[in-house]
Design a protein around this motif. Sequence first.
Motif, PDB file in Angstrom:
ATOM      1  N   GLU A 281       0.827  -1.212   0.000  1.00  0.00           N
ATOM      2  CA  GLU A 281       0.000   0.000   0.000  1.00  0.00           C
ATOM      3  C   GLU A 281       0.863   1.264   0.000  1.00  0.00           C
TER       4      GLU A 281
ATOM      5  N   GLY B 214       3.620   1.476  -1.605  1.00  0.00           N
ATOM      6  CA  GLY B 214       4.342   1.552  -2.874  1.00  0.00           C
ATOM      7  C   GLY B 214       5.706   0.906  -2.855  1.00  0.00           C
TER       8      GLY B 214
ATOM      9  N   ARG C  95      -4.426   0.548  -5.329  1.00  0.00           N
ATOM     10  CA  ARG C  95      -3.498   1.415  -6.085  1.00  0.00           C
ATOM     11  C   ARG C  95      -4.126   1.975  -7.365  1.00  0.00           C
TER      12      ARG C  95
ATOM     13  N   LYS D 144       1.626   0.869 -12.917  1.00  0.00           N
ATOM     14  CA  LYS D 144       2.303   1.326 -11.706  1.00  0.00           C
ATOM     15  C   LYS D 144       2.678   0.188 -10.768  1.00  0.00           C
ATOM     16  N   LEU D 145       2.118  -1.006 -11.012  1.00  0.00           N
ATOM     17  CA  LEU D 145       2.424  -2.158 -10.157  1.00  0.00           C
ATOM     18  C   LEU D 145       2.380  -3.440 -10.987  1.00  0.00           C
TER      19      LEU D 145
END
Length: 365
Positions: free
Chosen positions: A24, A26, A50, A133-134
């Motif tokens: 969470e 990052g 996210r 982003k993930l």
Amino acid sequence: MTLWEKTGFETKTSIQEQAMPLLEEGKDVIGQSPTGTGKTLAFLLPALERIDVKKQNAQVLILASSQELIMQTYQEALKYTKEKGITAGSFIGGANIKRQVEKLKKSPQLILGTPGRVLELIKLKKLKMHAIKLIILDEADQVLAREHRKTVDTIISSTLKSERQLAAFSATMPNDIIDVAKNWMNDPTVIKVEQETLFADAKVDYFYLECEQREKSTLLEKMARFEGMRGLAFSNDITELNVLEQKLRFKKVNVRALHGEKDKLDREQAIQQFRANNVPILLATDVASRGLDIPDVGTVIHIDFPLDEDQATHRSGRTGRAGKDGQVVFLLTPREVRECKQLAASKGWNLVQKVIRASEFVDPK
């Protein structure tokens, strides 16, 4: 209601407790935890948090090596996406690529896929990676096996290291796999859960039956006729598995086989029939030892001796999950007994010999 509250669980497992806050925030994470300890929710819930629902583009990518595991995780994700207004899509090899391209036109925010198909869609310029982003590698030691590594490297390299987060999870994480994952990561936190205290009450018994190779189908037939049998039987060889399936079905034993050479529909039906209690024993290669949520497996049967300790861990870990008792049975030729005893000693398993009499396991007289 938070996503966690929606799961219906009161207490988090160790891997969930440790990994979820880091994800969470990052942070990059490498998570190792035994099978059945809730790794999927540990990465899935933070991944959904996210996603910016206002942005209509791919933001999170989950990779796994098997079609079944992707479809299972996709179904799990759908329990939470609708409420948050998140769109998701699954992209696996063997499925119609034209339909998958059409799915991408709807701009799913959560992408779940097998490495080969994901890379194919990237090369076709149909899957845009600029906003990812993930990235999560599920069953990372399989996804990062040598035959997949170049593909995964190309996928990860299509994102900016400074702007994307990377996480890898598995029940077994050899040092070389950890080193490979670290090369793509920014200062990752490595989490290793040896034993899940939340489920410490589960009791798993370890037996072996000594037999000749030719006797194994007879032993499987006897076990399939045990009352209430829910067994997952593992073989190292697809040909042997197909022969066993034919032999047992000829003897009116309703078994199904699950392996990579079966088509998608056959594999889905095998899992569904086992889940529905219509099949007492599911014959499988390692495709079923990895991540698949096949509930209430009471017995794991090693038809063939595992090729290594990691394989033994993944296969045996399909029973004794979430606090439920189970048993692991090895069918051993005389020359394999000593090797199995050494494996059991290294794993801390109390391995005892049994025989089958009157449809149950008993001590040899």
